[in-house]
Scaffold this motif. Structure first.
Motif, PDB file in Angstrom:
ATOM      1  N   LEU A  22     -30.702  34.601   8.706  1.00 48.75           N
ATOM      2  CA  LEU A  22     -30.344  33.256   9.140  1.00 48.75           C
ATOM      3  C   LEU A  22     -31.585  32.424   9.445  1.00 48.75           C
ATOM      4  N   THR A  23     -32.516  32.977  10.191  1.00 46.36           N
ATOM      5  CA  THR A  23     -33.700  32.213  10.575  1.00 46.36           C
ATOM      6  C   THR A  23     -34.652  31.992   9.409  1.00 46.36           C
ATOM      7  N   SER A  25     -33.554  31.125   6.439  1.00 42.46           N
ATOM      8  CA  SER A  25     -32.849  30.296   5.456  1.00 42.46           C
ATOM      9  C   SER A  25     -33.402  28.876   5.432  1.00 42.46           C
ATOM     10  N   ALA A  26     -33.050  28.147   4.381  1.00 43.51           N
ATOM     11  CA  ALA A  26     -33.461  26.749   4.260  1.00 43.51           C
ATOM     12  C   ALA A  26     -32.818  25.911   5.365  1.00 43.51           C
ATOM     13  N   TRP A  27     -31.590  26.237   5.738  1.00 45.42           N
ATOM     14  CA  TRP A  27     -30.907  25.492   6.801  1.00 45.42           C
ATOM     15  C   TRP A  27     -31.623  25.657   8.130  1.00 45.42           C
ATOM     16  N   ALA A  28     -32.145  26.836   8.385  1.00 46.47           N
ATOM     17  CA  ALA A  28     -32.891  27.052   9.629  1.00 46.47           C
ATOM     18  C   ALA A  28     -34.183  26.246   9.623  1.00 46.47           C
ATOM     19  N   VAL A  30     -34.636  23.387   8.050  1.00 45.24           N
ATOM     20  CA  VAL A  30     -34.223  21.993   8.282  1.00 45.24           C
ATOM     21  C   VAL A  30     -33.914  21.779   9.765  1.00 45.24           C
ATOM     22  N   ALA A  31     -33.204  22.720  10.366  1.00 47.62           N
ATOM     23  CA  ALA A  31     -32.876  22.609  11.794  1.00 47.62           C
ATOM     24  C   ALA A  31     -34.146  22.605  12.640  1.00 47.62           C
TER      25      ALA A  31
END
Length: 124
Positions: A22-23, A25-28, A30-31
């Motif tokens: 999770l950490t 990932s691309a979403w992480a 961005v976050a």
């Protein structure tokens, strides 16, 4: 190892792997950029007080400390799996040297000796 202990270790290992996935990932990412930008904007608007910077250092320090263990666990797990697969390939390949199985567990001087011997044979 007790069956309950093995199940708990497996659950912890799975959870650690999910955290790393999770950490990473691309979403992480961005976050993290959004949170960092928000932190910076609030700091500029409210002033970078000593307490503001102390909280930043504490939060980043704690997350870094925890993530080191998660990443180390995931890396060790993946390395172990790759080594097991390589050992199986050595066992299954005719003409392969069984002395190379589990070479990572041998002392450094033995690994260096094996490496020198393999390089010398490759030159011949």
């Amino acid at each position: 190892m007790q069956p309950d202990e093995a199940g708990a270790r497996s659950a912890i290992s799975t959870a650690a792997r999910r955290v790393v996935d999770l950490t990473g990932s691309a979403w992480a990412a961005v976050a993290a950029v959004i949170l960092s930008t928000a932190w910076l904007v609030v700091g500029v608007v409210g002033g970078f007080t000593h307490q503001w910077i102390a909280v930043l250092h504490a939060v980043t320090g704690v997350f870094t400390f925890i993530m080191v263990f998660f990443v180390q666990h995931a890396t060790g797990r993946e390395s172990r799996a790759v080594l097991l697969k390589l050992d199986e390939l050595v066992r299954a390949t005719s003409g392969a040297r069984d002395e190379l199985i589990a070479a990572e567990r041998q002392p450094l001087h033995e690994q260096e000796r094996l490496e020198q011997r393999l390089r010398a044979e490759a030159r011949d």
